[in-house]
Design an enzyme around this catalytic site. Structure first.
Site, short mmCIF file in Angstrom:
data_model
loop_
_atom_site.label_atom_id
_atom_site.label_comp_id
_atom_site.label_asym_id
_atom_site.label_seq_id
_atom_site.Cartn_x
_atom_site.Cartn_y
_atom_site.Cartn_z
N SER A 345 0.88 -1.18 0.00
CA SER A 345 0.00 0.00 0.00
C SER A 345 0.91 1.23 0.00
CB SER A 345 -0.91 -0.02 1.23
OG SER A 345 -0.15 0.04 2.41
N HIS A 458 -3.12 -6.11 2.70
CA HIS A 458 -2.20 -7.13 3.21
C HIS A 458 -2.86 -8.48 3.46
CE1 HIS A 458 0.55 -3.72 4.87
NE2 HIS A 458 0.51 -3.78 3.55
N GLN A 466 -6.22 -1.84 7.33
CA GLN A 466 -5.07 -2.70 7.01
C GLN A 466 -4.44 -3.35 8.24
OE1 GLN A 466 -2.11 -1.30 3.89
NE2 GLN A 466 -0.87 -1.07 5.73
N GLU A 508 1.87 -9.52 7.02
CA GLU A 508 2.74 -9.09 8.13
C GLU A 508 2.63 -10.02 9.33
OE1 GLU A 508 2.08 -4.92 8.81
OE2 GLU A 508 2.97 -4.40 6.87
N ASP A 545 -3.79 1.11 11.72
CA ASP A 545 -3.41 1.73 10.45
C ASP A 545 -4.50 1.41 9.44
OD1 ASP A 545 -2.41 2.73 8.13
OD2 ASP A 545 -0.66 1.41 8.01
N GLU A 588 -2.71 5.56 12.31
CA GLU A 588 -1.85 5.91 11.16
C GLU A 588 -2.71 6.01 9.91
OE1 GLU A 588 1.30 3.06 10.66
OE2 GLU A 588 1.29 3.38 8.49
N ASP A 615 1.69 8.37 7.09
CA ASP A 615 2.51 7.43 6.31
C ASP A 615 2.46 7.87 4.85
OD1 ASP A 615 3.64 5.29 4.95
OD2 ASP A 615 2.20 3.79 5.62
N LYS A 640 9.82 5.07 6.83
CA LYS A 640 10.18 3.87 6.04
C LYS A 640 11.33 4.32 5.14
CE LYS A 640 5.46 2.02 5.55
NZ LYS A 640 4.22 2.21 4.74
N ARG A 669 8.28 -2.66 5.86
CA ARG A 669 7.31 -2.67 4.78
C ARG A 669 6.59 -4.01 4.82
NH1 ARG A 669 7.39 1.97 1.48
NH2 ARG A 669 5.24 1.20 1.30
N SER A 670 5.48 -4.09 4.13
CA SER A 670 4.74 -5.37 4.16
C SER A 670 5.53 -6.48 3.46
CB SER A 670 3.36 -5.21 3.54
OG SER A 670 3.44 -4.56 2.29
N LYS A 691 7.27 -0.20 14.27
CA LYS A 691 6.17 -1.00 13.74
C LYS A 691 6.80 -2.05 12.84
CE LYS A 691 3.25 0.11 10.18
NZ LYS A 691 2.03 0.51 9.45
#
Ligand SMILES: C=C(OP(=O)(O)O)C(=O)O
Ligand SMILES: [Mg+2]
Length: 734
Positions: A345, A458, A466, A508, A545, A588, A615, A640, A669-670, A691
């Site tokens: 995403s 995800h 998410q 995740e 998030d 988030e 984000d 990130k 990241r995922s 996270k």
């Protein structure tokens, strides 16, 4: 042409070319993107330098020849070049005449005063074992007369790395060698050894030695004849009494009643013997042997830790997609390896992750172009840079790419190099990454935001949001936070199973049950916290998030799982209701990246009681963050590092956040790998939150495990951040 090609075409080394560049002799052009480009004339210039050096000129002495070649556009038959040659020859003839006179005068003086050498018994054969014993010896307080007219005393060895080669006797035209000379093992070959040091003089200097000296027992006059005849670019030192042999107990031998040095070479660093070459069995190859040793043994005093090799490869991430991995090797042998993560995403303003688009491989997701950029242009540009100078390395990467979003080389290429460099530099410094980067104050272990229910992009379930995360705010340590998180994760698993839900996990590592609403998921999570024996909000809080950009269209939020559309105002009301009902301390991307109205309404509504993390809206980009700060939206930023593509840019953004009173959450990241760099970055920056997914799947737990190691290593100095770094003053909502 690039530096590697020029080196190849001229049969020289990249190091020597960099030395010629530093001397201002063969200087490449800088392209708009900072990349070095040599004109075709460079081949002729380099060949000329090397030809002149074989004639005995030092690199510096080639300057007038090179300049006249440049003036005449590369032709050395040009009148300007011819007159330079003639001037040089005339100058040499004058010097020869003057020096020959000096030599003859001195010869008689020196030979008269030198007297007999040390008795032959002072010398002894020195095998390799005793060579080692010589290492660490101080250069004695002796002075030697040099062929360049200077006097070389102990101070000349201080602060320098010196190649000092000792030789027995060079032949001289018209003068017979001592009787039986050729039969003495190791006696022959001094002239050829001296020529080797002459021919590789520039390379030796480029490889990190500051000066070269030859030393023998002959008089200065005798040595000068050799130095002039061979056009040696370095001085010879006269030691007629073999005083260095006496002081360091070096090996000597006798011939015809005279004592001579055995061939032996010392590397003397800052006045101390660092290495000994003995015996020297192949005089013609000896200078090359010394050069190789210098290349393999960077000056221990050198503050420079140069990037030697950059390698890259295509590997797989946790979703089975290809990604970039980079290895950076420094001159001192330190290796840094970094693998680049990948989002699903993604924010629209993220730096570009370069994919090949070749549908014949990995469904178009191959990263061969990014790997190629690392192996080619990037490796060329960063080779030789100081690996500890991260800001310069990253600046070179940014300028080389030349675009605002790294779309030319790919942020996956630049980030791999940027992170591999800092990891190699940490190895070189002998420190863990978090301490190398953060210094002795890097002791804060972050509050983990653990994603135990996955939805949105995800997972394949109907949940619109998410990520549903738990945050052990009441834990006493990071290790305790991990234990608490794991216990809740497993309690939740049992509860989902009991409710007839499946317990497979999303990208995740969080469960991906077939729930439809955020309320359902939050009810399960709250119950799992209580059922694990913890008080929601006090021991363990909740973070969300929604990744709202993913379901924002045409000015409204489309909740697929609930099968309803909410206006911006209704969506903000919904988030506020959730925050009032559950112990939610952080949200988030509560609004979409281009819904500034929603972001402002959300911040005005919840910003004083909940952390609101940007984000997609900030993309770890300092400019976007400044824009958000001026709009009064959010009070926190998700970090990130692959969203910007270099470590330095990430640190700049975090600094901007800190100055504005925004918190920063270090994030995975995922799509991840086994790389744990972000764990160290969280501690290094002291941001206080991380996270990094659920309590399952190795790509996620690898980061927790690294933080457990760091906490253990810090021991009593470790400080668990708990709730202290959360912005928005979230209060306990039991
Ligand atoms: C980690 C996230 O997901 P992705 O890496 O897919 O952007 C996120 O949105 O915060
Ligand atoms: Mg997000």
């Amino acid at each position: 042409m690039r530096v590697g090609e020029l080196a190849h075409r001229t049969g020289t080394t990249v190091r020597a070319l960099r030395y010629y560049e530093a001397a201002g002799l063969v200087v490449p052009r800088r392209l708009g993107n900072g990349y070095r480009e040599y004109d075709p004339i460079a081949v002729r210039l380099v060949e000329q330098i090397r030809t002149l050096m074989t004639l005995g000129f030092s690199v510096e002495e080639t300057r007038p020849f090179i300049e006249s070649m440049i003036d005449s556009d590369g032709t050395d038959g040009h009148p300007a070049a011819l007159s330079t040659y003639r001037r040089a020859i005339a100058g040499l003839e004058q010097r020869i005449e003057r020096l020959t006179g000096q030599r003859d005068a001195l010869l008689s003086l020196v030979d008269a005063t030198a007297g007999p050498a040390v008795p032959p018994t002072a010398g002894r054969a020195l095998g390799s074992t005793s060579s080692v014993g010589l290492v660490g010896a101080l250069m004695p307080g002796l002075t030697f007369r040099a062929t360049d007219g200077t006097v070389v005393g102990p101070a000349r060895f201080d602060g320098h790395r010196t190649v000092l080669f000792l030789y027995s006797l060079s032949s001289r035209p018209g003068v017979a060698m001592p009787a039986g000379w050729d039969d003495i093992p190791g006696a022959r070959g001094c002239t050829v050894a001296a020529c080797g040091f002459r021919d590789l003089h520039a390379e030796l200097l480029a490889a990190g030695c500051d000066q070269v000296y030859g030393l023998s027992a002959q008089s200065t006059g005798y040595q000068r004849e050799l130095a002039h005849r061979l056009r040696l670019p370095y001085p010879l030192l006269a030691d007629p009494r073999l005083s260095l042999a006496t002081a360091l107990r070096l090996p000597t031998f006798q011939a015809d009643g005279t004592t001579y040095y055995r061939r032996l070479t010392l590397i003397v660093t800052d006045g101390v013997v660092e290495h000994v070459f003995h015996p020297v069995t192949e005089p013609a190859l000896h200078a090359e042997q010394v050069l190789r040793w210098l290349a393999d043994h960077p000056d221990p005093r050198s503050p420079m830790t140069a990037i030697d090799t950059v390698h890259a490869r295509e590997i797989l991430d946790s979703r089975g997609n290809p990604t970039v991995e980079v290895d950076v090797l420094l001159d001192d042998g330190s290796l840094g390896r970094a693998a680049v993560p990948s989002g699903a995403s993604t924010g629209t303003a993220e730096a570009v992750e370069l994919r090949d688009g070749d549908t014949g491989r990995y469904h178009g997701k191959g990263v061969r172009r990014a790997v190629g950029a690392v192996l080619g242009e990037i490796a060329d540009a960063v080779a030789g840079l100081d690996g500890r100078d991260q800001a310069t390395v990253d600046r070179v990467l940014i300028e080389l790419d030349g675009t605002a979003n790294k779309s030319r080389l790919g942020a996956n290429a630049t980030l791999g190099v940027s992170l591999a460099v800092v990891k190699a530099a940490a190895v070189s410094a002998g420190q863990p990454l978090y301490r190398y980067l953060g210094g002795p104050d890097a002791v804060i272990l972050p509050l983990p935001l653990m994603n135990i229910v996955n939805g949105g992009a995800h997972a394949d379930n109907p949940l619109d949001f998410q990520e549903f995360m738990i945050a052990p705010v009441g834990a006493a340590s990071f290790a305790e936070a991990v234990r608490m998180g794991s216990e809740v994760f497993h309690t939740l698993r049992a509860a989902l199973k009991a409710a007839g839900q499946h317990t497979s996990v999303g990208d995740e590592g969080g469960f991906a049950p077939l729930l439809r609403t955020a309320h359902e998921a939050l009810a399960f999570i709250s119950a799992a916290i209580s059922d694990s024996g913890y008080t929601p909000g006090v021991d363990i809080a909740i973070a969300l998030d929604p990744a709202a950009s993913e379901f924002y269209r045409d000015g409204a939020y489309h909740y697929r799982g609930e099968d309803r559309v909410r206006t911006v105002a209704e969506h903000v009301d919904y988030l506020a209701e959730l925050a009032e009902t559950y112990p939610i301390v952080s949200i988030e991307d509560g609004a979409a990246q281009d819904d500034f109205e929603g972001w402002k309404a959300l911040t005005d509504r919840l910003g004083d009681r909940c952390q609101l993390v940007g984000d997609d809206v900030f993309c770890t980009n300092a400019d976007l963050l400044y824009d958000g700060i001026s709009r009064g939206i959010a009070n926190s930023i998700l970090v990130k590092v692959n969203q910007v593509g270099t470590l330095t840019e990430m640190l700049t953004t975090m600094q901007a956040a800190r100055q504005a009173g925004y918190s920063a959450v270090m994030s995975h990241r995922s799509g991840e790998t086994e790389d744990t760099t972000i764990a160290d970055l969280a501690v290094a920056t002291g941001c206080g939150q991380i996270k990094t997914g659920s309590l399952s799947r190795s790509d996620r737990t690898a980061k927790y495990n690294q933080l457990l190691r760091i906490e253990e290593e810090l021991g009593e100095r470790a400080v668990y951040a708990g709730r202290t770094s959360l912005t928005g003053h979230p209060t306990v909502a039991a």
